[in-house]
Design a protein around this motif. Structure first.
Motif, PDB file in Angstrom:
ATOM      1  N   ALA A 167       2.764  -3.398   9.615  1.00 23.60           N
ATOM      2  CA  ALA A 167       1.776  -3.568   8.543  1.00 23.60           C
ATOM      3  C   ALA A 167       0.821  -2.384   8.497  1.00 23.60           C
ATOM      4  N   GLU A 168       0.310  -1.986   9.652  1.00 20.32           N
ATOM      5  CA  GLU A 168      -0.640  -0.874   9.697  1.00 20.32           C
ATOM      6  C   GLU A 168       0.046   0.451   9.344  1.00 20.32           C
ATOM      7  N   THR A 169       1.293   0.616   9.782  1.00 18.33           N
ATOM      8  CA  THR A 169       2.032   1.848   9.461  1.00 18.33           C
ATOM      9  C   THR A 169       2.228   1.993   7.957  1.00 18.33           C
ATOM     10  N   LEU A 170       2.655   0.908   7.316  1.00 11.20           N
ATOM     11  CA  LEU A 170       2.862   0.959   5.864  1.00 11.20           C
ATOM     12  C   LEU A 170       1.557   1.238   5.129  1.00 11.20           C
ATOM     13  N   ARG A 171       0.480   0.630   5.587  1.00 10.09           N
ATOM     14  CA  ARG A 171      -0.817   0.845   4.929  1.00 10.09           C
ATOM     15  C   ARG A 171      -1.238   2.306   5.046  1.00 10.09           C
ATOM     16  N   ILE A 172      -1.062   2.886   6.225  1.00  4.95           N
ATOM     17  CA  ILE A 172      -1.455   4.282   6.429  1.00  4.95           C
ATOM     18  C   ILE A 172      -0.571   5.227   5.617  1.00  4.95           C
ATOM     19  N   VAL A 173       0.717   4.874   5.492  1.00  6.51           N
ATOM     20  CA  VAL A 173       1.615   5.691   4.662  1.00  6.51           C
ATOM     21  C   VAL A 173       1.122   5.719   3.215  1.00  6.51           C
ATOM     22  N   PHE A 174       0.733   4.557   2.682  1.00  6.12           N
ATOM     23  CA  PHE A 174       0.268   4.512   1.296  1.00  6.12           C
ATOM     24  C   PHE A 174      -1.109   5.156   1.138  1.00  6.12           C
ATOM     25  N   VAL A 175      -1.881   5.242   2.217  1.00  2.00           N
ATOM     26  CA  VAL A 175      -3.157   5.959   2.162  1.00  2.00           C
ATOM     27  C   VAL A 175      -2.917   7.458   2.043  1.00  2.00           C
ATOM     28  N   ASN A 176      -2.010   7.992   2.841  1.00  2.00           N
ATOM     29  CA  ASN A 176      -1.846   9.437   2.963  1.00  2.00           C
ATOM     30  C   ASN A 176      -0.847  10.042   1.985  1.00  2.00           C
ATOM     31  N   GLU A 177       0.178   9.293   1.623  1.00  2.00           N
ATOM     32  CA  GLU A 177       1.206   9.834   0.725  1.00  2.00           C
ATOM     33  C   GLU A 177       0.830   9.501  -0.714  1.00  2.00           C
ATOM     34  N   THR A 178       0.003  10.339  -1.316  1.00  2.00           N
ATOM     35  CA  THR A 178      -0.507  10.041  -2.653  1.00  2.00           C
ATOM     36  C   THR A 178       0.589  10.008  -3.707  1.00  2.00           C
ATOM     37  N   TRP A 179       1.688  10.707  -3.467  1.00  2.00           N
ATOM     38  CA  TRP A 179       2.769  10.724  -4.443  1.00  2.00           C
ATOM     39  C   TRP A 179       3.434   9.355  -4.577  1.00  2.00           C
ATOM     40  N   LEU A 180       3.241   8.476  -3.594  1.00  2.00           N
ATOM     41  CA  LEU A 180       3.853   7.144  -3.665  1.00  2.00           C
ATOM     42  C   LEU A 180       3.134   6.240  -4.652  1.00  2.00           C
ATOM     43  N   ALA A 181       1.806   6.141  -4.488  1.00  2.00           N
ATOM     44  CA  ALA A 181       1.069   5.191  -5.331  1.00  2.00           C
ATOM     45  C   ALA A 181      -0.398   5.577  -5.453  1.00  2.00           C
ATOM     46  N   ASN A 182      -0.660   6.867  -5.625  1.00  2.00           N
ATOM     47  CA  ASN A 182      -2.008   7.349  -5.917  1.00  2.00           C
ATOM     48  C   ASN A 182      -2.970   7.255  -4.736  1.00  2.00           C
ATOM     49  N   GLY A 183      -2.458   7.072  -3.535  1.00  2.00           N
ATOM     50  CA  GLY A 183      -3.284   7.106  -2.331  1.00  2.00           C
ATOM     51  C   GLY A 183      -4.429   6.114  -2.326  1.00  2.00           C
ATOM     52  N   THR A 184      -5.594   6.575  -1.857  1.00  2.00           N
ATOM     53  CA  THR A 184      -6.753   5.680  -1.742  1.00  2.00           C
ATOM     54  C   THR A 184      -7.343   5.309  -3.099  1.00  2.00           C
ATOM     55  N   ARG A 185      -7.032   6.075  -4.142  1.00  2.00           N
ATOM     56  CA  ARG A 185      -7.551   5.732  -5.473  1.00  2.00           C
ATOM     57  C   ARG A 185      -6.869   4.495  -6.028  1.00  2.00           C
TER      58      ARG A 185
END
Length: 313
Positions: A122-140
């Motif tokens: 769970a934490e790994t997936l969350r961090i991936v979506f935080v850092n890889e902005t090309w996936l889903a706009n990152g923290t925005r």
């Protein structure tokens, strides 16, 4: 008066969505004894799958940096939004697709180790979506996510979405109830009660555990999709452990582990406690103190009513 009604409808929508998650967890823990504290991973996968596949291609002028939008929200049949059930099934499918190999690798682990692996995922997936902005706009995050049946104009869209959530919850409940009352479900309860007996009876325990893990994960994926289209916004902060994992555990423990009706009742009760404590006076409404309320309720139930309000038969 209208504002009170809108608040109640919003409360019922969120309670219904969390009930779907709790039904999925009930398959894992309540029926099979699989200690999954990585609910947030399937919550996240279901939510982002729904957001990405239903949203149009990114508009960089609006600072959207995700790679691709499926734009399935344009799919209608005689003016009816058939894309929404497709999105729900797609979210469930993605979660099942992740759950099967994960469970095949980890399912042999004892309870605490399985819990650590699922929490780590769970934490790994969350961090991936935080850092890889090309996936889903990152923290925005992703926003302006399409709403199903938005063309029905009755003044407040929440009324429509409440019906959508209620129908989805009813269908998920009936499927879960049918599954757990079937011979397959009785094997799951046998595995939870005495795994060695099931092995001696010739049951392929590993296969049943993998199936149960995938089934519960698919249900959680549907909950994630419902959450996304209800909020119309999703970002990685949404999936922090408290509101994406541990409060769902509290719902199952308080309502009654091993009982689908108890899982739903516990969801409405605990979300009610979480929601209405914000109206307590002064420091009592502080968010951190509300975490304490939830923890205190769990401790009290474990001490005095460990089977929950509606225990398993």
């Amino acid at each position: 008066m209208d504002s009170i009604l809108y608040f109640i409808i919003g409360f019922l929508i969120m309670s219904g969505i969390y009930s779907v998650f709790t039904l999925g967890l009930n398959i894992h823990w309540g029926q099979t004894g699989l200690f999954n504290i990585g609910i947030a991973s399937f919550f996240l996968l279901g939510a982002y799958t729904a957001a990405i596949f239903s949203s149009p291609s990114p508009n960089l002028a609006k600072y959207e940096e995700y790679l691709w939008g499926g734009n399935l929200s344009q799919l209608t049949f005689f003016g009816v939004d058939i894309w929404f059930p497709i999105i729900l099934l797609l979210s469930a499918f993605i979660c099942v697709l992740v759950a099967i190999p994960l469970s095949m690798i980890t399912i042999r682990l004892k309870e605490d180790y399985l819990a650590l692996v699922t929490l780590g995922l769970a934490e790994t997936l969350r961090i991936v979506f935080v850092n890889e902005t090309w996936l889903a706009n990152g923290t925005r995050g992703m926003y302006s996510i399409p709403r199903p049946f938005d063309y029905i104009n009755i003044g407040n869209y929440d009324y429509i979405y409440f019906v959508v959530v209620a129908i989805t919850l009813l269908l998920v409940y009936l499927i879960a109830q049918r599954a757990t009352n079937s011979p397959w479900g009785r094997v799951l309860r046998g595995i939870k009660d005495n795994e060695n007996t099931m092995i001696a009876s010739g049951k392929n325990v590993l296969r049943f555990k993998v199936e149960a893990f995938a089934f519960g994960a698919g249900i959680m994926g549907i909950g994630g999709a419902l959450f996304t289209h209800g909020k119309r916004f999703v970002d990685p902060i949404t999936f922090e452990p408290m509101l994406a994992t541990f409060i769902i555990w509290s719902m199952l423990m308080v309502g009654g582990s091993g009982n689908n009706k108890g899982a739903i009742f516990g969801s409405f009760l605990m979300w009610g406690i979480w929601t209405f404590t914000q109206f307590l006076p002064g420091f009592l409404s502080d968010a951190n103190l509300r975490f304490v309320f939830v923890g205190l309720i769990i401790v009290l139930f474990q001490l005095y009513k460990p089977q929950g309000i509606i225990p398993a038969k």
